[in-house]
Design an enzyme around this catalytic site. Structure first.
Site, PDB file in Angstrom:
ATOM      1  N   CYS A   8     -19.834   2.292  12.317  1.00 50.07           N
ATOM      2  CA  CYS A   8     -19.661   1.647  13.617  1.00 50.07           C
ATOM      3  C   CYS A   8     -19.737   2.672  14.749  1.00 50.07           C
ATOM      4  CB  CYS A   8     -18.366   0.834  13.623  1.00 50.07           C
ATOM      5  SG  CYS A   8     -18.432  -0.503  14.828  1.00 50.07           S
ATOM      6  N   GLU A  23     -20.331   2.738  26.635  1.00 44.97           N
ATOM      7  CA  GLU A  23     -18.879   2.630  26.509  1.00 44.97           C
ATOM      8  C   GLU A  23     -18.197   3.938  26.906  1.00 44.97           C
ATOM      9  OE1 GLU A  23     -17.474   2.232  22.444  1.00 44.97           O
ATOM     10  OE2 GLU A  23     -15.415   1.878  23.074  1.00 44.97           O
ATOM     11  N   HIS A  83     -18.958  -2.440   9.021  1.00 44.87           N
ATOM     12  CA  HIS A  83     -17.823  -1.779   8.352  1.00 44.87           C
ATOM     13  C   HIS A  83     -17.859  -2.047   6.850  1.00 44.87           C
ATOM     14  CE1 HIS A  83     -15.452  -0.536  11.904  1.00 44.87           C
ATOM     15  NE2 HIS A  83     -16.051  -1.556  12.479  1.00 44.87           N
ATOM     16  N   THR A 119      20.884  -5.485  -2.160  1.00 44.77           N
ATOM     17  CA  THR A 119      20.163  -6.591  -2.806  1.00 44.77           C
ATOM     18  C   THR A 119      21.060  -7.832  -2.859  1.00 44.77           C
ATOM     19  OG1 THR A 119      18.819  -5.093  -4.102  1.00 44.77           O
ATOM     20  CG2 THR A 119      19.058  -7.315  -4.981  1.00 44.77           C
ATOM     21  N   GLN A 120      22.330  -7.625  -3.225  1.00 43.33           N
ATOM     22  CA  GLN A 120      23.248  -8.768  -3.283  1.00 43.33           C
ATOM     23  C   GLN A 120      23.341  -9.464  -1.926  1.00 43.33           C
ATOM     24  OE1 GLN A 120      27.095  -7.676  -4.928  1.00 43.33           O
ATOM     25  NE2 GLN A 120      26.197  -6.021  -6.125  1.00 43.33           N
ATOM     26  N   GLY A 143     -14.209   3.359  15.942  1.00 39.63           N
ATOM     27  CA  GLY A 143     -13.218   3.715  16.938  1.00 39.63           C
ATOM     28  C   GLY A 143     -13.611   3.183  18.302  1.00 39.63           C
ATOM     29  N   SER A 161      12.202  -3.270   6.091  1.00 35.12           N
ATOM     30  CA  SER A 161      10.766  -3.580   6.080  1.00 35.12           C
ATOM     31  C   SER A 161      10.024  -2.441   5.369  1.00 35.12           C
ATOM     32  CB  SER A 161      10.266  -3.770   7.496  1.00 35.12           C
ATOM     33  OG  SER A 161      10.484  -2.583   8.224  1.00 35.12           O
ATOM     34  N   GLU A 169     -16.335  -0.625   4.572  1.00 33.29           N
ATOM     35  CA  GLU A 169     -15.038  -0.388   3.896  1.00 33.29           C
ATOM     36  C   GLU A 169     -14.290  -1.679   3.602  1.00 33.29           C
ATOM     37  OE1 GLU A 169     -15.804   0.365   7.018  1.00 33.29           O
ATOM     38  OE2 GLU A 169     -14.091   0.379   8.381  1.00 33.29           O
TER      39      GLU A 169
END
Ligand code: GLN
Length: 536
Positions: free
Chosen positions: A383, A407, A509, A195-196, A356, A16, A511
């Protein structure tokens, strides 16, 4: 051409983390560069219904779409590399598929039949892929299957694409398989065996790769490409070397140089004009050979050990650096350290406090914001970063000494940041925040308004807490400028300071909407202001 979408499937083998999402996104960029429209989908074999409640430490960032879906961070790459817009329907997890099938079964929609992986789960996967592709109206739908071929979990998705390939015409689908060609130091050789094996594994479930993207550190020599071609039953020109690049935005150029996009178009029987790659060439040049020096940005956060959890943020800052043609020195600073010692901030040119959750590190972030305000360093708060900027201002400039966010300090006498009214009744944690795109009106003449050059913007949100309106007049009287407000609810979305080189904080956000070659205005001007701080 016909309006029926063509499909490009991306699978991965060997290990991965090979960068399948980037390869898929880069291929999308090349299709767009040829004038085609694309859409992208990501299949995630895990059982979570969506990635929204997964820990950023385990899973990286949660990417939020316009329609408020909390998705895999790779959807962010798709939006950055192409102009397609992702929605809820573009990220399927096994959990979501099973949920849907089981709900249908409970409603009796299968008329008492035995419900099985084949055909019920696979039919649901196929239905979802085709629906998203058709609704997007795109010429090409790029579908990435998460996981590695050979995993038990991804089998239903692979079986579904095997069926789609069978059902569509021979020129309607392409299967690109990404593998690893490792360098074995002791032998001094690149090895093709994994790969094979991986191609064989794929064949055993009825899928024949049309194109192989071979990941390696260095470009693959021609003789290795032809060896892979012989053993893996693909033409040599269909073996593409996806070697490590200096900057992710170079990948479309690397793939194009080896003919990936023309091979795909040939197989799909699509005629297009030659690709226009000037934007990619330009951004890569400003990344690799920045003409205007270097700027240092301190990002004060909690998950500093895992920058994957700040993926979009990282990219948005990079895009802004490219815009100004400067090299970006990004320093992730641990809020816990900054709380007791702000000296790491002395040699940064700009300070950013990102989003966060939770109390840990919040006092350090507040300390960093105070430093930015008092030392006149450019500051961007996002945020939680905006909420803490409000707390800092309330405590130190508005005589609200014990001010806090509900919070983080549930017992604060001055909750300048409070739980949103609609959140008070929420019990489930998945998908229940204020999520997705909302409009925001900008105050004429404010820094935000000049930065955006517009009076109404749309930005994406992911939060439960908000600016407490009861304190608005007191904070404004003390000098806080509220420069952006939601037109429907009046929620404060942007605050800023006057008499400061650049201090802007937003509840949303930004971004998520920045792209290479089209840096987001807030990041662009934050970096611009930081560049001005650089001592020549
Ligand atoms: N924890 C804060 C809230 O829920 C901020 C969330 C965020 O930064 N995305 O409102």
């Amino acid at each position: 051409m016909s309006r029926r979408p063509k499909y490009l499937f991306f699978t991965g083998g060997v290990v991965s983390s090979l960068g399948k999402g980037l390869a898929a996104a880069s291929t999308g960029a090349l299709m767009e560069a040829r004038g085609l429209t694309v859409t992208n989908m990501k299949m995630d074999p895990y059982l979570n219904v969506d990635p929204g409640t997964m820990s950023p430490l385990q899973h990286g960032e949660v990417f939020v779409t316009d329609d408020g879906a909390e998705t895999d961070l790779y959807l962010g790459h798709y939006e950055r590399f192409t102009h397609s817009r992702m929605t809820q329907d573009h990220n399927l997890t096994s959990g979501r598929i099973y949920w849907e099938v089981i709900s249908k079964e409970r409603r009796g929609e299968y008329l008492g039949k035995t419900i099985q992986v084949i055909p019920h789960i696979t039919d649901e996967i196929k239905r979802r892929i085709r629906r998203a592709a058709e609704e997007s109206g795109a010429d090409v739908c790029i579908v990435e299957i998460g996981g590695t071929v050979g995993d038990i979990e991804s089998l239903p998705f692979l079986e579904a694409i095997r069926q789609i390939r069978n059902e569509e015409g021979p020129h309607d689908t392409v299967l690109v398989h990404l593998t690893l060609v490792p360098w074995i130091n002791a032998a001094g050789e690149l090895k093709t065996k994994p790969t094979q094996h991986s191609v064989k594994e794929l064949l055993s479930i009825g899928l024949k790769a049309d194109l192989l993207l071979a990941r390696s550190e260095q470009p693959l020599p021609e003789e290795l490409k032809s060896k892979i071609s012989d053993f893996c039953n693909v033409p040599a020109r269909a073996v593409i070397s996806a070697y490590d690049v200096r900057c992710i935005y170079e990948l479309p150029l690397v793939l194009n140089a080896q003919g990936l996009d023309s091979l795909i178009c040939d197989q799909l029987n699509i005629w297009t004009a030659a690709p226009r790659l000037d934007t990619w060439q330009r951004v890569v040049k400003s990344f690799t050979e920045p003409a205007n020096g270097r700027v240092t940005i301190g990002v004060v956060g909690k998950y500093v050990d895992l920058i994957e959890s700040y993926k979009s943020l990282n990219e948005a800052l990079t895009h802004a650096g490219m815009h100004h043609d400067v090299a970006l020195d990004l320093r992730y600073l641990d809020a816990g350290v900054i709380e007791n010692d702000t000296s790491p901030l002395d040699d940064v040119d700009g300070i950013l406090v990102p989003g966060g959750f939770g109390e840990r590190g919040s006092e350090g972030k507040i300390r960093a914001i105070q430093y930015a305000r008092e030392e006149h360093k450019p500051f961007l708060g996002i945020c939680l970063g905006m909420q803490l900027a409000v707390v800092e201002f309330a405590r130190n400039k508005a005589d609200l000494e014990a001010a806090g966010s509900k919070e983080l300090q549930p017992d604060t006498p001055h909750p300048v940041i409070d739980l949103m009214e609609e959140q008070k009744k929420v019990a489930d944690l998945g998908g229940t925040m204020r999520l997705g795109s909302f409009a925001c009106d900008l105050k004429p003449g404010s820094r935000a308004a000049t930065t955006y050059g517009e009076d109404r913007i749309d930005e994406r949100h992911r939060h439960r807490y908000e600016f407490n309106d009861q304190y608005r007049s007191q904070l404004e009287a003390s000098g806080l400028v509220v420069s952006g407000v939601n037109p429907e609810t009046g929620l404060v979305e942007l605050v800023e300071l006057k008499e400061h080189p650049w201090f802007v904080a937003c509840q949303f956000h930004p971004e998520f909407k920045s792209r290479p070659g089209e840096a987001h205005p807030l990041f662009r001007d934050f970096i611009g202001a930081s560049v001005e701080q650089v001592v020549p």
